[in-house]
Design a protein around this motif. Structure first.
Motif, PDB file in Angstrom:
ATOM      1  N   UNK B 220       0.770  -1.324  -0.020  1.00 38.33           N
ATOM      2  CA  UNK B 220      -0.160  -0.073  -0.035  1.00 38.33           C
ATOM      3  C   UNK B 220       0.957   1.244  -0.066  1.00 38.33           C
ATOM      4  N   UNK B 221       0.494   2.222  -0.867  1.00 43.52           N
ATOM      5  CA  UNK B 221       1.514   3.369  -1.017  1.00 43.52           C
ATOM      6  C   UNK B 221       1.529   4.191   0.383  1.00 43.52           C
ATOM      7  N   UNK B 222       2.544   4.786   0.589  1.00 45.34           N
ATOM      8  CA  UNK B 222       2.926   5.607   1.729  1.00 45.34           C
ATOM      9  C   UNK B 222       2.055   6.912   1.481  1.00 45.34           C
ATOM     10  N   UNK B 274      -3.623  25.424   9.764  1.00 47.81           N
ATOM     11  CA  UNK B 274      -3.823  24.809   8.700  1.00 47.81           C
ATOM     12  C   UNK B 274      -5.315  25.039   7.994  1.00 47.81           C
ATOM     13  N   UNK B 275      -5.036  25.839   7.005  1.00 45.94           N
ATOM     14  CA  UNK B 275      -6.146  26.242   6.332  1.00 45.94           C
ATOM     15  C   UNK B 275      -6.394  25.432   4.977  1.00 45.94           C
ATOM     16  N   UNK B 276      -5.528  24.800   4.606  1.00 43.16           N
ATOM     17  CA  UNK B 276      -5.587  23.941   3.310  1.00 43.16           C
ATOM     18  C   UNK B 276      -5.018  22.459   3.738  1.00 43.16           C
ATOM     19  N   UNK B 277      -5.235  21.523   3.326  1.00 44.89           N
ATOM     20  CA  UNK B 277      -4.590  20.215   3.470  1.00 44.89           C
ATOM     21  C   UNK B 277      -4.198  19.495   2.015  1.00 44.89           C
ATOM     22  N   UNK B 278      -3.005  19.117   1.890  1.00 45.74           N
ATOM     23  CA  UNK B 278      -2.619  18.493   0.638  1.00 45.74           C
ATOM     24  C   UNK B 278      -2.348  17.056   0.994  1.00 45.74           C
ATOM     25  N   UNK B 279      -2.750  16.211   0.271  1.00 44.25           N
ATOM     26  CA  UNK B 279      -2.708  14.665   0.677  1.00 44.25           C
ATOM     27  C   UNK B 279      -2.131  13.994  -0.641  1.00 44.25           C
ATOM     28  N   UNK B 288       8.938   5.919  -0.868  1.00 41.70           N
ATOM     29  CA  UNK B 288       9.295   6.647   0.221  1.00 41.70           C
ATOM     30  C   UNK B 288      10.228   7.652   0.017  1.00 41.70           C
ATOM     31  N   UNK B 289      11.162   7.427  -0.993  1.00 41.49           N
ATOM     32  CA  UNK B 289      12.049   8.712  -1.352  1.00 41.49           C
ATOM     33  C   UNK B 289      11.361   9.835  -2.011  1.00 41.49           C
ATOM     34  N   UNK B 290      10.184   8.994  -2.852  1.00 34.39           N
ATOM     35  CA  UNK B 290       9.270  10.123  -3.717  1.00 34.39           C
ATOM     36  C   UNK B 290       8.545  10.987  -2.822  1.00 34.39           C
ATOM     37  N   UNK B 291       7.663  10.267  -1.832  1.00 32.15           N
ATOM     38  CA  UNK B 291       7.049  11.048  -0.883  1.00 32.15           C
ATOM     39  C   UNK B 291       7.743  11.952   0.121  1.00 32.15           C
ATOM     40  N   UNK B 292       9.178  11.692   0.636  1.00 29.77           N
ATOM     41  CA  UNK B 292       9.944  12.620   1.138  1.00 29.77           C
ATOM     42  C   UNK B 292      10.264  13.813   0.369  1.00 29.77           C
ATOM     43  N   UNK B 293      10.725  13.568  -1.020  1.00 28.81           N
ATOM     44  CA  UNK B 293      10.688  14.793  -1.939  1.00 28.81           C
ATOM     45  C   UNK B 293       9.599  15.758  -1.954  1.00 28.81           C
ATOM     46  N   UNK B 294       8.246  15.021  -1.837  1.00 29.34           N
ATOM     47  CA  UNK B 294       7.025  15.809  -1.789  1.00 29.34           C
ATOM     48  C   UNK B 294       7.001  16.625  -0.568  1.00 29.34           C
ATOM     49  N   UNK B 314      -1.524   4.007   9.184  1.00 26.29           N
ATOM     50  CA  UNK B 314      -1.645   5.182   9.072  1.00 26.29           C
ATOM     51  C   UNK B 314      -1.791   5.775   7.644  1.00 26.29           C
ATOM     52  N   UNK B 315      -1.053   5.216   6.521  1.00 24.27           N
ATOM     53  CA  UNK B 315      -1.235   5.636   5.491  1.00 24.27           C
ATOM     54  C   UNK B 315      -2.832   5.738   5.195  1.00 24.27           C
ATOM     55  N   UNK B 316      -3.561   4.450   5.568  1.00 28.93           N
ATOM     56  CA  UNK B 316      -4.868   4.516   5.048  1.00 28.93           C
ATOM     57  C   UNK B 316      -5.704   5.522   5.839  1.00 28.93           C
ATOM     58  N   UNK B 317      -5.175   5.950   6.998  1.00 32.38           N
ATOM     59  CA  UNK B 317      -5.942   6.794   7.922  1.00 32.38           C
ATOM     60  C   UNK B 317      -5.714   8.095   7.368  1.00 32.38           C
TER      61      UNK B 317
END
Lengths: 456, 456
Positions: B220-222, B274-279, B288-294, B314-317
């Motif tokens: 499952x993706x991070x 927190x007036x906007x949330x990016x997921x 993992x590396x890609x998500x860290x870069x984001x 936690x990712x699903x949450x």
């Protein structure tokens, strides 16, 4: 009346843009398809703007003159074959790149821009235009769109349709239609973009397109070249690579006849243990590891040689072997390049059926395949001479087309129907689909003047 | 005559498959779109086979009865709204998965199979069906195809159209048409598959589809969840991520109003910072590396919080926060979910225009965006009551649609035109495209009985 009509055409598109002298129009009668007998055009219009195209189509509609649109003239299905008394409408002069928006990764290119020039423009922004038909240096985007061209990178990036967001099309009569959009998603109305892509000039003339670019890999991808004792073994290796869920960016297969032709020409020195050659690339972030995994798959499936490039130069050199296939075969005689596609697991079956057809009809067939897509190009070589395909070649081709359909495949993966596959069309599509095709054709081109004798 | 006609219908599709009692047909009058005033159907056919659909359409053509096709009834554009005297044709009972060919990565699913069930069937072979509209648990493949549905994973995998190889369609009159093929490439004839996908039931009824599956990521993706002090800052972070040529598999944005609604319901405890949330998610080999870069990109653009999941749970949450958006907002009142799409670099401009429209017309708008595609869902919340959208809501929506077009965007990214956007259609398409749309509609449905009042 006729000369008056031509004068009228000259007055609307400009004198220098209309050729009518048979010596001048001769070069616009045929494309790269051998053995079709083209007609004699009444005139050729060398359009350089959308306005020229619109004026020419309005004129053609007024005088009910058939129109044969033409890009680079590289069709292998006779898609740009002139018919008697037609207007050949060349869009090769529409060469502007109207816009390149690197941040949104889109380019707006006119129909006459060469495929390679779109990609070169993209490269300046570290982007690429993925569809890369073998003709990429000489074929135009307009022709690529009209035929929904494929290429070597399709196995990862999809065909031309998958890179088009919107079109500018001139309809029969001269109205200018805009389809699609600049956004990556959008569902306002029918998918007219998709309808015109691959319609082979039978519904209108594409003059410009909004194309989607993609990030260009930072380095030139590494290449694997693996030799096999038989085409069947190589096809099984393709199956193993795909079953392992690898996603190569290129996966090409050449048969023994092709390798012999390259060898005769370039002394590549393939031994008797190399009866088929698989060439693969991966352009992902872990390309070296991916290519090594593909090499392992090949070795497990009995590869007699399996070489991975260790420099960009060597990688380009290995891919060059694939680029040599067509010219090497064309040295041997006249050629008819066919283009069937089967579910990729049926690749080995299709290869057998091609070999059987060659044997039964005693014709020479060399096969090159975009193996990852199940798309095979059986290339018939026969004696140069009169512009007619010998009967046994058509008989073998007929057998191959029927075999492709029987295996759950299609008559044409990327070259189009043109004139040469019309007689098989109904067999693949069936009567309901043919009726819908004719209804759409009548709806958009009621007088049937757009590229008559092609597709339908 | 009328009851005779119904008897005839019962005799061809089976007595139990035809509802005509108003109490029974009531549930089939409307879809999930608020504030459209549906008509009263003459009858409902609960089809369970392609033959039922063909018989119903033949009957409808004979008696010139309008047909409203219906899948899961989850349209947000009124695409399945009944009209007076119509036959509502439910394909929800066509629930067979006819074939799953794991080696060729294709599935043949009937129209009534739920999107989530296609994906679950694929998962058993380590494959996935990428298009995942928010309604994936309750919407049918037939409806997804009819509207060319999008979803969260589109940013990487494309929309429904990009996963369809071929269709079985019943035409007005009852003929059964097969389009497309089983191969990944193919250019035999016009792209009828593309024409029917997204045509919202106005040209025929899709009964089955050959869909393309893709390898399912092994894990499952991070997930990254990054909070920003303003929607504008979050939109700029999206720009930075895409400019860095990252290819997330999910990139979703929620505005302050949405976060407050979730917070009120679930006590998530978002602070004032927190007036906007990016997921974001990445499902590639180096996720993992890609998500860290984001995350780094987000921090550079002023994120006040930036959390990366360290387990699947936690990712699903974190993704669940996004799934809560619509139900949280629906708790507040009646909702109208809009769906514009702009070139993704214009996301910040579009957000401003939405805020301006809300202010000017004094309406409440919460915005959720498939940010990586530039696709925004401004969701209007208003008092529950009479089934009519208040005038200021339409006025604000009108302003938003025009702004989207002005910014180079489109009226609808993934929900379709249905009944609610018809009046803006010509504005986006222009007269030439409208004429071509009508010509195609007349060619395939000359009596105009297929889903009348939708799209055109």
């Amino acid at each position: 009346m006729m000369s008056n009509a031509l004068d009228e055409l000259r007055s609307v598109v400009g004198d220098g843009r209309v050729l009518s002298d048979p010596d001048a129009t001769e070069a616009y009668r045929r494309d790269e398809t051998p053995a079709v007998d083209p007609g004699h055009p009444r005139c050729v219009v060398l359009a350089s703007t959308t306005g020229d195209v619109a004026a020419a189509l309005a004129w053609a509609q007024r005088h009910l003159v058939p129109v044969v649109p033409r890009g680079g003239g590289t069709s292998l299905a006779g898609g740009a074959t002139a018919t008697d008394g037609c207007l050949v409408l060349s869009t090769a002069g529409l060469t502007a790149i109207r816009e390149l928006d690197a941040r949104n990764e889109i380019i707006v290119a006119e129909a006459g821009v060469l495929n390679a020039d779109v990609d070169r423009a993209a490269a300046r922004h570290s982007l690429m235009y993925p569809p890369d038909p073998s003709s990429f240096e000489i074929s135009t985007i307009g022709g690529n769109l009209a035929t929904n061209a494929g290429g070597l990178r399709c196995v990862k990036y999809g065909v031309t349709r998958d890179s088009v967001l919107g079109l500018e099309v001139v309809l029969p009569g001269g109205q200018i239609l805009r389809t699609g959009r600049r956004t990556v998603k959008g569902v306002t109305g029918y998918d007219l973009t998709g309808l015109f892509v691959g319609s082979e000039g039978t519904l209108g003339v594409i003059t410009s397109a909004t194309l989607r670019l993609r990030p260009r890999p930072a380095t030139y991808p590494p290449t694997l070249a693996a030799g096999f004792p038989s085409f069947g073994a190589a096809a099984r290796a393709v199956g193993a690579i795909l079953a392992a869920r690898q996603r190569p960016s290129l996966l090409e297969l050449m048969d023994s006849a092709t390798l012999r032709a390259i060898d005769q020409w370039k002394n590549t020195g393939f031994g008797a243990d190399v009866q088929a050659l698989l060439i693969a690339q991966d352009d992902g972030e872990q390309a070296d590891a991916a290519v090594a995994l593909m090499r392992d798959s090949c070795e497990r499936e009995g590869a007699t040689t399996a070489e991975v490039s260790d420099s960009e130069a060597e990688s380009r050199q290995l891919l060059e072997l694939r680029r040599l296939a067509y010219p090497a075969l064309e040295r041997l005689g006249a050629t008819l390049t066919e283009d069937v596609c089967v579910p990729r697991t049926r690749l080995p079956d299709m290869v057998q059926r091609i070999e059987r057809a060659a044997f039964r009809h005693d014709v020479f067939i060399a096969t090159v395949a975009h193996a990852g897509d199940g798309n095979l190009h059986p290339l018939f070589v026969f004696e140069r001479g009169p512009p007619a395909v010998p009967a046994p070649v058509w008989a073998a081709a007929d057998e191959i087309f029927r075999a492709a359909l029987e295996l759950g495949g299609t008559l044409t993966g990327e070259h189009g129907v043109g004139v040469i596959k019309r007689r098989w069309l109904a067999e693949e599509l069936g009567p309901e689909s043919m009726a819908v095709h004719h209804a759409i054709k009548r709806a958009l081109d009621p007088d049937g003047i757009m590229n008559p004798g092609k597709v339908l």
